[in-house]
Design a protein around this motif. Structure first.
Motif, PDB file in Angstrom:
ATOM      1  N   ASN B  77      21.816  38.245  82.360  1.00 32.19           N
ATOM      2  CA  ASN B  77      22.170  38.666  83.713  1.00 32.19           C
ATOM      3  C   ASN B  77      21.324  37.917  84.721  1.00 32.19           C
ATOM      4  O   ASN B  77      20.239  37.400  84.407  1.00 32.19           O
ATOM      5  CB  ASN B  77      22.050  40.171  83.862  1.00 32.19           C
ATOM      6  N   ARG B 137      30.505  40.531  84.723  1.00 33.79           N
ATOM      7  CA  ARG B 137      30.582  41.788  85.461  1.00 33.79           C
ATOM      8  C   ARG B 137      29.707  41.672  86.695  1.00 33.79           C
ATOM      9  O   ARG B 137      28.539  41.317  86.614  1.00 33.79           O
ATOM     10  CB  ARG B 137      30.101  42.940  84.595  1.00 33.79           C
ATOM     11  N   ASN B 139      28.654  44.106  89.756  1.00 35.47           N
ATOM     12  CA  ASN B 139      28.727  45.488  90.215  1.00 35.47           C
ATOM     13  C   ASN B 139      29.675  46.313  89.331  1.00 35.47           C
ATOM     14  O   ASN B 139      30.479  47.096  89.829  1.00 35.47           O
ATOM     15  CB  ASN B 139      29.192  45.510  91.686  1.00 35.47           C
ATOM     16  N   ARG B 140      29.588  46.067  88.032  1.00 30.59           N
ATOM     17  CA  ARG B 140      30.377  46.762  87.009  1.00 30.59           C
ATOM     18  C   ARG B 140      31.850  46.436  87.049  1.00 30.59           C
ATOM     19  O   ARG B 140      32.643  47.049  86.364  1.00 30.59           O
ATOM     20  CB  ARG B 140      30.171  48.292  87.099  1.00 30.59           C
ATOM     21  N   VAL B 141      32.266  45.489  87.877  1.00 30.44           N
ATOM     22  CA  VAL B 141      33.665  45.069  87.887  1.00 30.44           C
ATOM     23  C   VAL B 141      33.773  43.770  87.097  1.00 30.44           C
ATOM     24  O   VAL B 141      32.980  42.857  87.288  1.00 30.44           O
ATOM     25  CB  VAL B 141      34.179  44.849  89.320  1.00 30.44           C
ATOM     26  N   ALA B 142      34.750  43.702  86.183  1.00 29.77           N
ATOM     27  CA  ALA B 142      34.883  42.516  85.343  1.00 29.77           C
ATOM     28  C   ALA B 142      35.711  41.440  86.062  1.00 29.77           C
ATOM     29  O   ALA B 142      36.774  41.728  86.610  1.00 29.77           O
ATOM     30  CB  ALA B 142      35.550  42.881  84.026  1.00 29.77           C
TER      31      ALA B 142
END
Lengths: 236, 365
Positions: B77, B137, B139-142
């Motif tokens: 990350n 990902r 902000n937790r959106v793929a």
């Protein structure tokens, strides 16, 4: 030569005065001389007698202070520097005591040098230079540089250079001064042959009596004046 | 070399796409208080649309919204800049995909969750693995990685151009920002138009849209690289002047050297000159000879100098990544100039030689 033919050299009442600061030094003081075509003249005299200055005047290297000089009927005292250069190039051949060859140049190119200043093409220059060198017995050394030759050979190259333009007169200033006795006599014999066989007028400046003996006419200088002018039997 | 520096700047502008114009939100003095950030944005995507439509000198305009966010891949990350922008952004910044593709108008319309990542991000998140087709990902959106952008390296402002994730503007708003946060627009002038004209058109249009009175200050700021470029050009010019000055001084010094050499040569060869004159060389022929020698000397010097310069510039090019340009006319000029130096500084010695007196010259020891 017929007696009516005009003189090659006709110099009358020639003066040459050098200015050294305030002092005026007359080197030649009213000398007069006539030389006919085909003559062999030796100019002698002690050093400082003015004979060298007189030869420079004859060779159109220097100008008269006063008097007249006609060479092949041309009034030399009236010509420009450029015209004098042309005349020296075409009508007069010089032979010097120290040969004055270009040491970094082959002897062919040395001999061809005067032709360069006539604007003759390179091949023709080479051809005439080779021809002249062969006549003087140097045909086997054409590609040599002058510093590879003996003194006598060098003077022969210088003579070839003087003759390559087929001049009316050969002026030799102490031509044997740097040569040994044997070589000196060889060179003088060559001069004699050129004078006798080719009819070239030769004026020779020397202070050696036996060298002067090769010439038929003797002109003696003293203190800027001609004190003696005689014909005599030749040596050798 | 000067020409090389100029080309370098031009090339930099071309490859980095540094001819962009950036319009950003700027607080304005109103009654003594500056409107602070956090106030409603005054530059919207609609502004970009209008600029694109109405400004004749502008080829493209787009909103660029930026949020710094943590990005996660299956391998690592990384905190980076996430840009929400339109496909025309790539045209404005002259940016291409090194792998995969750029996102396009379809991705915009369909709210595709796709992104293009910069080379730095690709390295941090994927290492040796090919990122195209992988998922990241934010902000937790793929988001699917559809392309890796060609590397632009570190810009002249010191920022890493490749530290970026670019996302279609519509998806960015929908999934990440949640609302219009636009504070920044980017635009670029048409290729055959003056960027200054484009800037002026944008300014006039925005003032009108923001209903600013004539005596009011702009409530936005327009930046571009023209000032930096001007500074670069200025530096190049100074550099060129310096080089020219040095070259002139070298030529002068060299010329005086040539003159000395020729004078020594004339002195050393006085007897030769005397002889040449005695056997009939006219003064002008002596002058010609020595002038020719000086010219040949300098011409050769010029050629050698050019060869040396050529090698040096090759060296500079390969070791310092500094393009040097060798133009044929410059080479010709250099050699011609060297020859002219030969004529100029060779003339005096040659003239001296031609004025020698043959008798004195012959007697010279």
């Amino acid at each position: 030569m017929s007696p009516e033919s005009p003189p090659l050299i006709d110099i009358a009442d020639a003066w040459k005065v050098y200015h050294l600061g305030e002092v005026q030094v007359p080197a030649v003081r009213g000398a007069s001389l006539r030389v006919m075509p085909g003559e062999f003249v030796a100019i002698t005299g002690p050093s400082g007698s003015g004979k060298s200055t007189f030869m420079h005047l004859l060779g159109c290297l220097d100008r008269l202070s006063s008097g007249t000089y006609r060479f092949e009927e041309r009034p030399i005292h009236q010509l420009s520097k450029l015209e004098l250069a042309r005349l020296r190039n075409q009508r007069i051949g010089f032979v010097f005591q120290s040969f004055n060859l270009l040491s970094r140049t082959t002897i062919v190119d040395n001999v061809a040098l005067p032709l360069l200043y006539q604007g003759i093409k390179k091949r023709e220059r080479r051809r005439r230079a080779c021809e002249m060198l062969e006549r003087l017995g140097l045909g086997d050394r054409l590609r040599h540089h002058s510093n590879q030759l003996s003194g006598g050979q060098q003077q022969r190259v210088a003579i070839a250079r003087a003759l390559v333009t087929q001049p009316a007169m050969l002026l030799a200033d102490e031509p044997t001064g740097n040569l040994d006795t044997k070589t000196s006599h060889e060179i003088m014999t060559l001069f004699q042959a050129l004078n006798r066989d080719d009819g070239i007028t030769i004026v020779l400046v020397t202070h050696e009596v036996d060298i002067a003996g090769y010439a038929r006419r003797h002109v003696a200088f003293r203190d800027g004046l001609i004190v003696q002018d005689v014909m005599q039997a030749t040596a050798a | 070399m000067g020409e090389g520096a100029k080309r370098r700047v031009e090339k930099e502008i071309a490859t980095l796409g540094d001819d962009w114009i950036m319009i950003s939100y700027w607080g304005v003095q109103r009654g003594g208080a500056r409107r602070q950030q956090g106030m409603p944005p005054n530059l919207t995507s609609e502004d970009a649309n209008v600029i694109e439509r109405e400004c004749s000198a502008v080829r493209a305009a787009t909103p660029v919204n930026r949020i710094s966010m943590q990005v996660v891949s299956g391998y690592g990350n990384y905190q980076t800049n996430c840009f929400g922008t339109r496909p025309s952004y790539f045209d404005i910044r002259r940016w291409d995909a090194a792998e995969g593709r750029l996102f396009n108008a379809d991705d915009m319309r369909m709210l595709h969750k796709v992104c293009c990542i910069g080379a730095t991000v690709a390295r941090e998140l994927f290492g040796p693995i090919k990122p195209v087709g992988e998922t990241i990902r934010i902000n937790r959106v793929a988001f699917e990685v559809v392309g890796v952008l060609a590397s632009k390296g570190v810009g002249s402002d010191g920022r890493d151009n490749d530290d970026v994730v670019a996302i279609p503007f519509s998806s960015f708003e929908r999934y990440l920002a949640g609302r219009e946060v636009s504070g920044t627009l980017m635009a670029a002038a048409k290729y055959d138009h003056d960027p200054a004209t484009a800037k002026q058109q944008i300014r006039d249009l925005l003032r009108q849209r923001h209903r600013l009175a004539d005596d009011e200050d702009d409530d936005f700021r327009i930046f571009d690289r023209s000032l930096t470029m001007q500074a670069n050009a200025e530096a190049t010019r100074t550099f060129n002047t310096l080089l020219t000055t040095i070259a002139s001084i070298s030529l002068l010094v060299g010329g005086v050297g040539i003159m000395n050499i020729m004078l020594v040569s004339v002195t050393e060869r006085t007897r030769e000159i005397g002889l040449r004159m005695a056997i009939g060389a006219a003064g002008y022929q002596i002058l010609e000879q020595f002038l020719c020698e000086a010219i040949v000397l300098c011409g050769m010097g010029g050629l050698f100098g050019f060869a040396g310069g050529w090698l040096t510039s090759k060296f500079v090019s390969s070791y310092y990544e500094w393009d040097t340009v060798i133009s044929p006319w410059m080479a010709g000029l250099a050699v011609a100039f060297a020859t002219m130096v030969g004529v100029f500084f060779g003339f005096y010695p040659a003239w001296r030689a031609s004025q020698l007196d043959p008798i004195d010259a012959l007697r010279y020891e």
